[in-house]
Every structure is written in structure tokens, then in C-alpha cells.
Design a protein around this motif. Structure first.
Motif, PDB file in Angstrom:
ATOM      1  N   SER A 291       2.233  -9.157  -5.106  1.00  0.00           N
ATOM      2  CA  SER A 291       2.585  -8.027  -4.256  1.00  0.00           C
ATOM      3  C   SER A 291       1.328  -7.180  -4.023  1.00  0.00           C
ATOM      4  O   SER A 291       0.407  -7.172  -4.848  1.00  0.00           O
ATOM      5  N   VAL A 292       1.278  -6.493  -2.908  1.00  0.00           N
ATOM      6  CA  VAL A 292       0.088  -5.714  -2.546  1.00  0.00           C
ATOM      7  C   VAL A 292       0.511  -4.329  -2.064  1.00  0.00           C
ATOM      8  O   VAL A 292       1.637  -4.116  -1.609  1.00  0.00           O
ATOM      9  N   ALA A 293      -0.420  -3.383  -2.163  1.00  0.00           N
ATOM     10  CA  ALA A 293      -0.205  -2.027  -1.672  1.00  0.00           C
ATOM     11  C   ALA A 293      -1.540  -1.466  -1.225  1.00  0.00           C
ATOM     12  O   ALA A 293      -2.601  -1.851  -1.743  1.00  0.00           O
ATOM     13  N   GLY A 294      -1.498  -0.557  -0.267  1.00  0.00           N
ATOM     14  CA  GLY A 294      -2.752  -0.003   0.211  1.00  0.00           C
ATOM     15  C   GLY A 294      -2.546   1.120   1.205  1.00  0.00           C
ATOM     16  O   GLY A 294      -1.434   1.621   1.403  1.00  0.00           O
ATOM     17  N   ALA A 295      -3.645   1.512   1.848  1.00  0.00           N
ATOM     18  CA  ALA A 295      -3.641   2.590   2.838  1.00  0.00           C
ATOM     19  C   ALA A 295      -4.461   2.145   4.043  1.00  0.00           C
ATOM     20  O   ALA A 295      -5.410   1.360   3.914  1.00  0.00           O
ATOM     21  N   LYS A 296      -4.085   2.665   5.225  1.00  0.00           N
ATOM     22  CA  LYS A 296      -4.760   2.295   6.463  1.00  0.00           C
ATOM     23  C   LYS A 296      -4.963   3.526   7.341  1.00  0.00           C
ATOM     24  O   LYS A 296      -4.262   4.531   7.204  1.00  0.00           O
ATOM     25  N   MET A 297      -5.910   3.383   8.260  1.00  0.00           N
ATOM     26  CA  MET A 297      -6.135   4.405   9.280  1.00  0.00           C
ATOM     27  C   MET A 297      -6.393   3.701  10.603  1.00  0.00           C
ATOM     28  O   MET A 297      -7.137   2.716  10.648  1.00  0.00           O
ATOM     29  N   ARG A 298      -5.763   4.179  11.650  1.00  0.00           N
ATOM     30  CA  ARG A 298      -5.998   3.637  12.982  1.00  0.00           C
ATOM     31  C   ARG A 298      -6.272   4.775  13.958  1.00  0.00           C
ATOM     32  O   ARG A 298      -5.661   5.843  13.873  1.00  0.00           O
ATOM     33  N   VAL A 299      -7.163   4.509  14.910  1.00  0.00           N
ATOM     34  CA  VAL A 299      -7.450   5.483  15.964  1.00  0.00           C
ATOM     35  C   VAL A 299      -7.512   4.740  17.287  1.00  0.00           C
ATOM     36  O   VAL A 299      -8.110   3.666  17.389  1.00  0.00           O
ATOM     37  N   ARG A 300      -6.858   5.289  18.295  1.00  0.00           N
ATOM     38  CA  ARG A 300      -6.832   4.646  19.601  1.00  0.00           C
ATOM     39  C   ARG A 300      -8.176   4.817  20.289  1.00  0.00           C
ATOM     40  O   ARG A 300      -8.689   5.937  20.427  1.00  0.00           O
ATOM     41  N   ALA A 301      -8.747   3.692  20.752  1.00  0.00           N
ATOM     42  CA  ALA A 301     -10.022   3.713  21.468  1.00  0.00           C
ATOM     43  C   ALA A 301      -9.813   3.600  22.978  1.00  0.00           C
ATOM     44  O   ALA A 301     -10.629   4.082  23.759  1.00  0.00           O
ATOM     45  N   SER A 302      -8.752   2.942  23.387  1.00  0.00           N
ATOM     46  CA  SER A 302      -8.373   2.826  24.794  1.00  0.00           C
ATOM     47  C   SER A 302      -6.879   2.534  24.841  1.00  0.00           C
ATOM     48  O   SER A 302      -6.230   2.466  23.796  1.00  0.00           O
ATOM     49  N   SER A 303      -6.344   2.339  26.044  1.00  0.00           N
ATOM     50  CA  SER A 303      -4.897   2.149  26.143  1.00  0.00           C
ATOM     51  C   SER A 303      -4.390   0.983  25.301  1.00  0.00           C
ATOM     52  O   SER A 303      -3.434   1.140  24.541  1.00  0.00           O
ATOM     53  N   PRO A 304      -5.032  -0.223  25.339  1.00  0.00           N
ATOM     54  CA  PRO A 304      -4.502  -1.297  24.499  1.00  0.00           C
ATOM     55  C   PRO A 304      -5.136  -1.395  23.127  1.00  0.00           C
ATOM     56  O   PRO A 304      -4.609  -2.075  22.254  1.00  0.00           O
TER      57      PRO A 304
END
Length: 251
Positions: free
Chosen positions: A74-87
Motif C-alpha cells: 500500500s502507498v500514501a503520499g502528497a501531490k501538487m498540480r498547477v494549470r499551465a494551459s487549458s489542457p
């Protein structure tokens, strides 16, 4: 007197036409708005693009042909995403897996044998891209997307087997150390609220596994051949499917 009556009679239809025209102009935007409201599109634009999330799932590890690599966990973690363009959104993530692995004795004439099980915990650092299949819009409340990226896996909390404690057996000891990886995946996200998203993903991690030096000694290879065991490869990129759920918070 007669002329005045005729003028009044003639002016009344003109005034009526003016009033009717003004009323029609006033009602025209409302009619257009009502017509627009009746256009029911399945697509909705997502205004917010920056989010952080917590992740949990299952890593179905590939131990390799000789099965000396780290196992499923099993795994656990953290993420971050930021939109750079529409897709396109860019992603950074860190994931921990408390895996274990089998210790092999490959020096016996009977071929490789499992002699112990030890810890093989790892920490993975990811950097990649998320490509929205519907751009920055949802389709019927769902946002489908693809993923691609790579990074490094670091061995942490790795155990050592007493079976290989002898200094002469050091070339036969395996550890994760630092291994590169690449991944591809598919997923979709739903939105209980404007600021909360729930993502469901499947990824395939290709992680490099390097055989211990002793496995490639000529004498060891002879033992593999004599026992009918599969010959080890110096470096293998194994498929490691991973299934997970992320809870996102949008800013």
C-alpha cells in the motif's frame, strides 16, 4: 374643430405603435436569455487551477524474473498540480511505500532459493504532466485525463538479512539505493464542491531494478544454467501498476 379631431384620431395609432415597439425591444433580451438557458451543454469550465492533494493506493510491484526486487505494498503520499494551459497541468508528488522483499541465496547448486524476508521501504519523487481530455472543462461533472512523467525511487528503511551477513557475500546483497522511473496513466476526477475534487487513477510505473554484481559472476551464471533457473539480467525496467485515489483541495 373637425381638424383637431382628425389629428387626434391619426396620432393615436402612431402612439400605440411606438409603445408596442418599445415593449418588444424591452422583452427581446429577456427572450434571448430564456432561449440561452434552454441550451443544455454537458461541458462546464473549471475556474480554479491550483490544487494540493493527499493520495492513497496500492502498488502492485513487479519483483522481476528472479523475484529479488521489492514487493507489492500500500502507498500514501502528497501531490501538487498547477494549470499551465487549458489542457495541461504540471504535477509534483512524493509517495511512500512500506514494501518488503525476499532475500535469495543464489550460490547453492539447487538454484536460487528464498532464505529470508526483509524490509524494502521506498520513497518516490514524481514530476510530470496531466493532460485534460476535455481541456479545463468537465463533461457531465467528470474530468478525464492522461498522465506522463518520471522521477526517482529512493530506498529507505531497507533491511539486511543475516543470511548474507558474511562479508564475502556482499556482492550478492540487493538494495534499492536510487533508481529512476517513468510512468504513464489514466484517471478521472469528480467534484463534490467547487474546492474539492476526488481523483481515481491507474498508473504504470517502469522502475529500473539492477541485479547485484554477484548474480552476474560467471560461476553464478553457471549455477543458474545448471539448475534451469532463469538467467539474471543486469538491468530490468519492470511494469509496476498502481491504483490510487486522491483528495484535492483547489485554491
Amino acid at each position: 374643430m373637425s381638424n383637431r379631431l382628425n389629428l387626434r384620431w391619426r396620432s393615436r395609432p402612431v402612439a400605440s405603435l411606438v409603445i408596442i415597439g418599445l415593449a418588444a425591444l424591452a422583452s427581446y433580451p429577456a427572450a434571448l436569455e430564456a432561449q440561452a438557458e434552454r441550451i443544455d451543454s454537458p461541458f462546464r469550465w473549471r475556474e480554479k487551477g491550483f490544487r494540493v492533494g493527499l493520495f492513497g493506493g496500492y502498488h502492485a510491484a513487479n519483483r522481476g524474473r528472479l523475484e529479488f526486487g521489492q514487493g507489492p505494498t500500500s502507498v500514501a503520499g502528497a501531490k501538487m498540480r498547477v494549470r499551465a494551459s487549458s489542457p495541461l497541468s504540471l504535477e509534483l508528488g512524493a509517495t511512500y511505500g512500506a514494501a518488503s522483499r525476499w532475500t535469495l541465496d543464489v550460490t547453492g547448486e539447487g538454484g536460487p532459493a528464498i532464505v529470508d524476508t526483509v524490509a524494502a521501504g521506498w520513497l518516490r519523487a514524481d514530476a510530470g504532466a496531466q493532460i485534460g481530455l476535455t481541456g479545463a472543462r468537465t463533461w457531465n461533472g467528470i474530468h478525464p485525463y492522461g498522465m506522463i512523467g518520471g522521477g526517482l525511487v529512493f530506498g529507505v528503511d531497507e533491511g539486511a538479512s543475516e543470511a548474507l551477513a558474511d562479508q564475502a557475500l556482499e556482492p550478492f546483497r540487493y538494495d534499492i539505493s536510487t533508481a529512476p522511473h517513468i510512468y504513464v496513466g489514466l484517471g478521472f476526477e469528480i467534484f463534490p464542491s467547487e474546492k474539492i475534487g476526488i481523483g481515481f487513477e491507474i498508473r504504470d510505473y517502469l522502475v529500473r531494478v539492477t541485479a547485484p554484481e554477484g548474480y552476474l559472476f560467471s560461476g553464478t551464471l553457471d549455477l543458474f544454467e545448471a539448475s534451469g533457473a532463469p538467467a539474471p539480467e543486469g538491468t530490468v525496467w519492470g511494469h509496476n501498476p498502481e491504483f490510487g485515489i486522491s483528495i484535492w483541495y483547489y485554491f
